[in-house]
Write an enzyme that holds these catalytic residues in place. Structure first.
Site, PDB file in Angstrom:
ATOM      1  N   GLY A 176       0.737  -1.627   0.633  1.00  0.00           N
ATOM      2  CA  GLY A 176      -0.044  -0.116   0.280  1.00  0.00           C
ATOM      3  C   GLY A 176       0.495   1.931  -0.442  1.00  0.00           C
ATOM      4  N   HIS A 177       1.855   0.991   1.088  1.00  0.00           N
ATOM      5  CA  HIS A 177       2.967   2.371   0.934  1.00  0.00           C
ATOM      6  C   HIS A 177       3.244   2.756  -0.276  1.00  0.00           C
ATOM      7  CE1 HIS A 177       2.904   1.303   5.375  1.00  0.00           C
ATOM      8  NE2 HIS A 177       2.513   2.591   5.244  1.00  0.00           N
ATOM      9  N   LYS A 211      -6.794   4.513   1.810  1.00  0.00           N
ATOM     10  CA  LYS A 211      -7.426   3.543   2.898  1.00  0.00           C
ATOM     11  C   LYS A 211      -8.146   4.518   4.333  1.00  0.00           C
ATOM     12  CE  LYS A 211      -6.414   0.768   6.649  1.00  0.00           C
ATOM     13  NZ  LYS A 211      -5.635   1.201   7.311  1.00  0.00           N
TER      14      LYS A 211
HETATM   15  P1  AMP Z   1       0.825   4.879   7.728  1.00  0.00           P
HETATM   16  O1  AMP Z   1       2.298   4.244   7.561  1.00  0.00           O
HETATM   17  O2  AMP Z   1      -0.566   3.782   7.954  1.00  0.00           O
HETATM   18  O3  AMP Z   1       0.727   6.110   8.729  1.00  0.00           O
HETATM   19  O4  AMP Z   1       0.503   4.836   6.021  1.00  0.00           O
HETATM   20  C1  AMP Z   1       1.082   6.231   5.234  1.00  0.00           C
HETATM   21  C2  AMP Z   1       0.186   6.151   4.316  1.00  0.00           C
HETATM   22  O5  AMP Z   1      -0.332   5.425   3.110  1.00  0.00           O
HETATM   23  C3  AMP Z   1      -1.331   6.969   4.066  1.00  0.00           C
HETATM   24  O6  AMP Z   1      -1.779   8.070   3.783  1.00  0.00           O
HETATM   25  C4  AMP Z   1      -2.091   5.746   4.038  1.00  0.00           C
HETATM   26  O7  AMP Z   1      -2.988   6.202   4.186  1.00  0.00           O
HETATM   27  C5  AMP Z   1      -0.892   4.809   3.128  1.00  0.00           C
HETATM   28  N1  AMP Z   1      -1.854   3.554   3.319  1.00  0.00           N
HETATM   29  C6  AMP Z   1      -1.454   2.580   3.996  1.00  0.00           C
HETATM   30  N2  AMP Z   1      -2.156   1.606   3.632  1.00  0.00           N
HETATM   31  C7  AMP Z   1      -2.699   1.629   2.888  1.00  0.00           C
HETATM   32  C8  AMP Z   1      -2.958   0.642   1.824  1.00  0.00           C
HETATM   33  N3  AMP Z   1      -3.648  -0.856   2.219  1.00  0.00           N
HETATM   34  N4  AMP Z   1      -3.242   1.126   0.180  1.00  0.00           N
HETATM   35  C9  AMP Z   1      -3.645   2.614  -0.172  1.00  0.00           C
HETATM   36  N5  AMP Z   1      -2.520   3.545   1.067  1.00  0.00           N
HETATM   37  C10 AMP Z   1      -2.684   3.086   1.808  1.00  0.00           C
END
Ligand code: AMP
Length: 279
Positions: free
Chosen positions: A37-38, A150
């Site tokens: 995702g990231h 997400k």
């Molecule tokens: P986090 O590390 O959880 O704070 O996420 C960092 C970024 O990655 C944020 O913009 C999230 O929305 C995005 N993100 C996390 N998981 C996913 C996913 N499965 N698909 C797309 N973007 C994601």
């Protein structure tokens, strides 16, 4: 090679050099424990910008549960290798003291869209997000910021913030990347037991079925109640919310002419999972 940078003093001249050469700079803020995702955000950044910076910072201000902060997975070495594999130019990994030095006093608070759902369940969470995102935009001087759908409410908070404060950043919202069974990828998924992992996709399949039923004419309330029952029956300990909301304001909405979003949060194996889909 992806450059690893830990201070703003090192980051500034690098970005200023790029900008002076007329290059467009993108930033992908993350908390690390990177997954596809990231990486999809970083890849999108590479397509749309000359240079991409990923930030890795487990922001203490956005955690409302100290246990969650302590248990948050940290995998820096593997993260840097993954960013290198997708051609990210620099990874900015500041310490908490670099971001919030002694005497730090400023909080950015977005009204309205921050208040319901995640804002109600996790008071102060979006102040932490809005504050760190504002700082990361200032630190990286990026032209574009890439965020995942997400975290739909977070994306709306960041869009509001950028508009309200006239920040010179274009926010790009990117599709949710899912496991083959439909589970939204998340750094927290590694904390699920095997048994939990096997049923975790039900959060997504249940709201997808509810959205289909609503589009087919079923009442919102009935469809949502059925979805919550399916999630509980699958073994989730608790459904915090399943709600149909205006996609932009996050307020309750039965105006079918405006885009709507179904958003959900539920606990499985002591892990809080969230998801959302368009309706
Ligand atoms: P986090 O590390 O959880 O704070 O996420 C960092 C970024 O990655 C944020 O913009 C999230 O929305 C995005 N993100 C996390 N998981 C996913 C996913 N499965 N698909 C797309 N973007 C994601």
């Amino acid at each position: 090679m992806t450059q690893v940078i830990r201070t703003v003093a090192e980051l500034r001249p690098l970005v200023r050099g790029w900008r002076a050469a007329g290059e467009i700079v993108g930033v992908v803020p993350t908390m690390g424990a990177l997954h596809d995702g990231h990486l999809s955000l970083a890849r999108r950044g590479k397509v749309e910008c000359h240079r991409v910076i990923t930030t890795i910072f487990v922001n203490p201000k956005q955690f409302t549960n100290p246990e969650d902060l302590k248990k948050y997975p940290r995998t820096e070495e593997a993260d840097v290798a993954l960013l290198n594999s997708v051609g990210v130019d620099a990874v900015f990994i500041p310490s908490p003291e670099e971001v919030y030095p002694d005497g730090y006093m400023t909080t950015v608070s977005v009204g309205g869209v921050s208040e319901p759902l995640e804002g109600r369940m996790r008071p102060g969470h979006f102040d932490g997000v809005a504050t760190v995102v504002t700082k990361l935009f200032g630190m990286t001087e990026a032209h574009r910021g890439f965020f995942g759908q997400k975290d739909w409410q977070q994306l709306q908070v960041v869009l509001r913030l950028v508009r309200d404060l006239n920040l010179p950043v274009t926010v790009v919202g990117c599709e949710t990347i899912r496991e083959p069974d439909g589970l939204a990828m998340s750094s927290r998924n590694v904390r699920l037991t095997d048994q939990g992992r096997a049923v975790a996709h039900v959060l997504y399949t249940a709201i997808t079925a509810a959205a289909d039923d609503i589009r087919a004419g079923q009442s919102d309330r009935m469809a949502i109640r059925e979805a919550a029952e399916k999630v509980r029956a699958a073994g989730f300990e608790r459904v915090e919310y399943i709600e149909l909301r205006d996609a932009e304001t996050l307020m309750p909405s039965n105006d079918v002419r405006r885009p709507r979003r179904m958003l959900a949060a539920a606990w499985l194996d002591g892990v809080r999972l969230i998801d959302n889909i368009p309706v």
